[in-house]
Enzyme design. Structure first.
Site, PDB file in Angstrom:
ATOM      1  N   ALA A 331       0.861  -1.183   0.000  1.00 22.96           N
ATOM      2  CA  ALA A 331       0.000   0.000   0.000  1.00 22.96           C
ATOM      3  C   ALA A 331       0.896   1.231   0.000  1.00 22.96           C
ATOM      4  O   ALA A 331       2.109   1.140   0.204  1.00 22.96           O
ATOM      5  CB  ALA A 331      -0.922   0.009   1.213  1.00 22.96           C
ATOM      6  N   MET A 332       0.288   2.399  -0.214  1.00 19.62           N
ATOM      7  CA  MET A 332       1.037   3.657  -0.219  1.00 19.62           C
ATOM      8  C   MET A 332       0.201   4.732   0.434  1.00 19.62           C
ATOM      9  O   MET A 332      -0.961   4.937   0.071  1.00 19.62           O
ATOM     10  CB  MET A 332       1.403   4.041  -1.663  1.00 19.62           C
ATOM     11  CG  MET A 332       2.150   5.360  -1.758  1.00 19.62           C
ATOM     12  SD  MET A 332       3.674   5.348  -0.798  1.00 19.62           S
ATOM     13  CE  MET A 332       3.765   7.051  -0.290  1.00 19.62           C
ATOM     14  N   GLU A 333       0.811   5.448   1.388  1.00 15.13           N
ATOM     15  CA  GLU A 333       0.093   6.358   2.277  1.00 15.13           C
ATOM     16  C   GLU A 333      -0.174   7.735   1.700  1.00 15.13           C
ATOM     17  O   GLU A 333      -0.146   8.738   2.423  1.00 15.13           O
ATOM     18  CB  GLU A 333       0.865   6.500   3.596  1.00 15.13           C
ATOM     19  CG  GLU A 333       2.238   7.173   3.486  1.00 15.13           C
ATOM     20  CD  GLU A 333       3.391   6.234   3.260  1.00 15.13           C
ATOM     21  OE1 GLU A 333       4.541   6.631   3.496  1.00 15.13           O
ATOM     22  OE2 GLU A 333       3.152   5.087   2.847  1.00 15.13           O
ATOM     23  N   ASN A 334      -0.432   7.850   0.393  1.00 14.83           N
ATOM     24  CA  ASN A 334      -0.714   9.156  -0.202  1.00 14.83           C
ATOM     25  C   ASN A 334      -1.739   9.902   0.651  1.00 14.83           C
ATOM     26  O   ASN A 334      -2.809   9.358   0.967  1.00 14.83           O
ATOM     27  CB  ASN A 334      -1.268   8.980  -1.615  1.00 14.83           C
ATOM     28  CG  ASN A 334      -0.466   7.997  -2.432  1.00 14.83           C
ATOM     29  OD1 ASN A 334       0.726   8.143  -2.624  1.00 14.83           O
ATOM     30  ND2 ASN A 334      -1.139   6.964  -2.913  1.00 14.83           N
ATOM     31  N   HIS A 366      -1.357   0.522   9.357  1.00 17.60           N
ATOM     32  CA  HIS A 366      -0.032   1.068   9.031  1.00 17.60           C
ATOM     33  C   HIS A 366      -0.162   2.335   8.178  1.00 17.60           C
ATOM     34  O   HIS A 366       0.489   3.351   8.459  1.00 17.60           O
ATOM     35  CB  HIS A 366       0.778   0.005   8.279  1.00 17.60           C
ATOM     36  CG  HIS A 366       2.175   0.422   7.949  1.00 17.60           C
ATOM     37  ND1 HIS A 366       3.265   0.000   8.669  1.00 17.60           N
ATOM     38  CD2 HIS A 366       2.674   1.223   6.960  1.00 17.60           C
ATOM     39  CE1 HIS A 366       4.373   0.528   8.149  1.00 17.60           C
ATOM     40  NE2 HIS A 366       4.035   1.262   7.099  1.00 17.60           N
ATOM     41  N   GLU A 367      -1.008   2.278   7.162  1.00 16.93           N
ATOM     42  CA  GLU A 367      -1.149   3.440   6.273  1.00 16.93           C
ATOM     43  C   GLU A 367      -1.834   4.606   6.975  1.00 16.93           C
ATOM     44  O   GLU A 367      -1.461   5.761   6.780  1.00 16.93           O
ATOM     45  CB  GLU A 367      -1.922   3.051   5.010  1.00 16.93           C
ATOM     46  CG  GLU A 367      -1.304   1.905   4.219  1.00 16.93           C
ATOM     47  CD  GLU A 367       0.182   2.067   3.967  1.00 16.93           C
ATOM     48  OE1 GLU A 367       0.619   3.201   3.647  1.00 16.93           O
ATOM     49  OE2 GLU A 367       0.920   1.075   4.095  1.00 16.93           O
ATOM     50  N   HIS A 370       0.494   6.606   9.095  1.00 15.48           N
ATOM     51  CA  HIS A 370       1.324   7.535   8.327  1.00 15.48           C
ATOM     52  C   HIS A 370       0.653   8.885   8.106  1.00 15.48           C
ATOM     53  O   HIS A 370       1.345   9.867   7.788  1.00 15.48           O
ATOM     54  CB  HIS A 370       1.641   6.944   6.944  1.00 15.48           C
ATOM     55  CG  HIS A 370       2.815   6.040   6.932  1.00 15.48           C
ATOM     56  ND1 HIS A 370       4.038   6.381   7.458  1.00 15.48           N
ATOM     57  CD2 HIS A 370       2.980   4.789   6.408  1.00 15.48           C
ATOM     58  CE1 HIS A 370       4.898   5.387   7.282  1.00 15.48           C
ATOM     59  NE2 HIS A 370       4.279   4.416   6.650  1.00 15.48           N
TER      60      HIS A 370
END
Length: 804
Positions: A331-334, A366-367, A370
């Site tokens: 995943a990515m925390e954009n 987790h995301e 962030h």
């Protein structure tokens, strides 16, 4: 093995020679054609440095992007865009360096890549020359005069890029719905790929506000970090133009945009912050089938928990979360638009396992962690990435524990996080948590920091117990110290109680013996997490030649009495790693006998408590250990286990629409059913893989398909990984690894990688990661050979004595 090692060593040395030859004759002996262009205020060749000089500070960007979701006349998918950035001069300079990678620019009438104007009354100097510096990924703009400190300027550019399927920057991914191929345009900017989407000051400290507009087809929806504020139809065009609210001040690696045909479900948090999972975006069928409901049910609770934990309100007006069919990371925390791999966000209650459920919960937590630690507060440079990832890893378990208190998830963190960090930390390319900035400069070196050490390594004091009694905590203030209360003559001593610290523990031989005696007589006196840690510490100390391998093996002797998951999981991992070295030797038969003797009581224990496999344990750890018991028992050749799993698989083949195998055991059952079967069993799984709409079920079937014992089928499967229309790119590497884990498939995978080396690594990640992998393979192979030469006899003797 010796031949493969020889080949790799020769290849690596030859490649290194060519690389050094190239550097010498093409870099160091070449005069820089731009050295005469610098002004007196700038050092010559600043564009040769991978770091920005710190002379300019971005304030805000205006970005308009138009992805084409169809091939152009040249057969390519492209995007066009134009962007402007307002920046302030903080140090006098006559040079503008802005990151740009793989972008083609529309030149101005003067033949330049950009236009420069002054803001707020500032007068902009004329542009003297512009060029693209490919190696350091800059658009370089040489000015006729210097910029003035304190003045603000506007830099405008028009550009085009390929909407490639490389999973980096602004890229495309594909999926099939109702027999129709659908194209998604999406982003993955971290760490250094925002520059591949639009020109920008692409360093984490260069925060700015982003104004984003997306142009897209009528039938699609556009998403970005901010809330939508306007959707219009440009005149005479069958297009939509969606404009978004300005973002918070943030780093370029957090910018995101998506154009898709996805549907959504939504809800609201208690604080009335609209969260888009809250809207939650995914393939329409996945949402119709209810795969988004679990994520929707926990996200608001976790977000509220973190608002209380940080004592800070969630800083954005919304948070879209979207599940993508092809994504390079979990995943990515954009900020405001979190992107996920499908298996990290979608949970199908009919086909997903409890492990899948745990994975979804941890990734979401987790995301969301962030959103504050990483997005609101950001490290200055990538050398301190651990500040982002280490803290988010830790608090993610707190968030999940709050929303799922019966899981005891903090105990599983020892296996999921600490052991992974230990395992990575012993490798030759291990690194400190924080490195000097100058050692982390190239995009490749930055990417290399995204590993278990960065995500999972901390510092803590020493806790200990003596004969089951917890003692006062001891603080180790020096590298070497003596603590007299820890001295003992007859009592056993245990350090790092409940694995509260990130360190391994070695004991003198007498204390090792006392601990082993306690495990054999009454293992329950020793905390369950420490029983797992004793095994893991012992095997890794033996691997480092600090203790004898026979001592490590003795830590598993008591396992026939063990029923808890954590010790069994630790033992299974370490025994498999050890015994894998002996698979093709005469010792393998004794290995199988030993494993059967230890796992057989556990197998029948679960047969008993599940009423002959008709029920499922209620405790999460027991559910995991049930699957662990079946997996190990079948791999050790326990006949009742093999018969059980093949029968379950056969019943499913007879009635494909009614799969009665518990989702938490499907991965193991599918693998054993295919391994014990033939072509029909494999083709059935292949068919079910393409007919399934569940990401978790597809992932299990992908793994199981690698379990066949047929060479021809494995070779066919390997070749499919080169076809993204059959196997998505983000899943190809894991399939190759699964086949390499198969004793039959290992030489096939090795030959496949050698034959397709340039295709695999040119397509995936470039040559530096490939060389790193070669170096790693050489290291592992040489270490294994050396270890076998020294210790194989000791292992064989110990097994013979144990089985006598």
């Amino acid at each position: 093995v010796p031949y493969s090692t020889f080949f790799l060593v020769c290849f690596f040395r030859f490649f290194l020679f060519l690389f050094l030859f190239y550097l010498f004759f093409n870099v160091y002996n070449e005069k820089d054609p731009h050295t005469d262009l610098h002004l007196h205020t700038d050092k010559p060749g600043l564009w040769k440095s991978y770091r920005l000089p710190g002379t300019l500070s971005p304030q805000y960007y205006n970005i308009t992007m138009w992805p084409r979701l169809f091939r152009n006349i040249y057969g390519m998918y492209i995007f066009t865009g134009h962007s402007g950035v307002a920046f302030t001069c903080v140090k006098e300079t006559g040079l503008i360096l802005i990151h740009s990678n793989k972008l083609n620019y529309t030149l101005t009438p003067e033949g330049h890549h950009a236009k420069l104007t002054g803001l707020e009354g500032a007068e902009a100097p004329a542009i003297k020359k512009t060029w693209l510096e490919v190696e350091t990924q800059y658009l370089v703009i040489q000015l006729s005069e210097t910029l003035q400190v304190g003045s603000t300027y506007w830099l405008y550019m028009e550009f085009q890029g390929e909407l490639a399927d490389d999973l980096r920057g602004f890229y495309r991914t594909e999926y099939v719905e109702d027999g129709v191929k659908k194209i998604i345009a999406t982003t993955r900017m971290e760490p250094t790929d925002a520059r591949k989407a639009f020109p920008c000051f692409d360093e984490p400290a260069m925060k700015a506000v982003f104004h984003v507009t997306l142009i897209h087809p009528f039938s699609t929806v556009a998403l970005s970090n901010g809330m939508k504020i306007e959707i219009i139809t440009p005149r005479y065009q069958r297009l939509l133009q969606t404009k978004f609210q300005p973002t918070e001040k943030m780093s370029t690696y957090l910018v995101a945009f998506v154009v898709s045909n996805f549907a959504y479900i939504r809800t609201r948090t208690k604080s009335d912050v609209l969260v888009r999972i809250y809207y939650f975006w995914a393939r329409r069928q996945a949402l119709v089938d209810g795969h988004g409901e679990y994520a929707r049910s926990i996200t608001g609770h976790i977000l509220d928990y973190f608002q209380n934990y940080y004592n800070s309100t969630y800083p954005m007006p919304k948070s879209d979360q979207i599940a993508l069919p092809d994504f390079s990371a979990g995943a990515m925390e954009n900020w405001g638009l979190i992107t996920y791999r499908e298996t990290a966000l979608l949970y199908d209650p009919k086909t997903s396992s409890n492990e899948d459920k745990e994975h979804v919960a941890i990734i979401i937590a987790h995301e969301l962690a962030h959103m504050w630690f990483g997005n609101l507060v950001t490290m200055k440079w990538w050398n301190d990435l651990w500040l982002n990832e280490g803290f988010a890893t830790y608090v993610s378990y707190l968030g999940v524990d709050d929303v799922q208190p019966t899981w005891n998830i903090k105990d599983l963190m020892v296996l999921n996080v600490i052991h992974d960090a230990f395992e990575a930390d012993v490798l030759s390319f291990s690194h400190p948590l924080s490195l000097p900035e100058e050692e982390v400069n190239t995009p490749e070196k930055i990417s290399a920091l995204f590993d278990p050490i960065t995500y999972s390594k901390w510092f803590v004091p020493i806790s200990w117990m003596k004969n089951g009694t917890l003692m006062d905590r001891y603080w180790l203030l020096e590298k070497n110290a003596t603590h007299d209360p820890m001295k003992t003559d007859s009592e056993w001593l245990l350090a790092n109680v409940n694995v509260s610290g990130f360190y391994r523990v070695n004991y003198d031989p007498q204390n090792w013996q006392r601990l082993l005696s306690q495990l054999s007589t009454d293992h329950s006196v020793i905390p369950v997490l420490n029983r797992a840690q004793i095994v893991d510490d012992a095997f890794n100390l033996a691997k480092a030649n600090i203790i004898n391998i026979s001592m490590a093996l003795r830590t598993t002797s008591y396992l026939s009495e063990e029923r808890e998951y954590q010790p069994w999981k630790s033992a299974t991992k370490n025994l498999n790693n050890l015994f894998d070295k002996f698979r093709r030797t005469i010792v393998n038969e004794n290995i199988q006998k030993y494993l059967r003797s230890k796992v057989q009581p556990l197998f029948y224990y679960f047969k008993n408590i599940t009423d002959d496999w008709t029920k499922f344990p209620s405790r999460l750890a027991d559910q995991y250990n049930l699957d662990n018991a079946i997996s190990l028992a079948c791999s050790a050749g326990l006949e009742d286990c093999v018969n059980l799993t093949t029968e379950w698989y056969r019943l499913w083949m007879e009635n494909p629409d009614k799969n009665s195998i518990n989702p938490s055991m499907r991965r193991t059952v599918y693998c054993n059913g295919i391994a014990a079967g033939g072509v029909d069993e494999w083709l059935f799984a292949w068919k079910m893989y393409f007919s399934s709409s569940s990401a978790a079920e597809k992932e299990r079937l992908q793994y199981a398909l690698s379990c066949t014992r047929y060479y021809e089928i494995l070779n066919l499967y390997l070749n499919y990984t080169l076809k993204s229309s059959v196997i998505p790119k983000d899943q190809a590497a894991s399939i190759i690894c699964h086949i390499a884990d198969n004793e039959v498939g290992r030489p096939l995978a090795w030959n496949f990688i050698r034959a397709n080396w340039m295709i695999i690594f040119n397509d995936k990640a470039g040559i530096e990661p490939a060389v790193k992998m070669v170096d790693l393979v050489i290291m592992f192979t040489e270490n294994n050979m050396s270890w076998m030469a020294k210790h194989s006899g000791e292992v064989m003797s110990w097994l013979q004595e144990e089985l006598a």
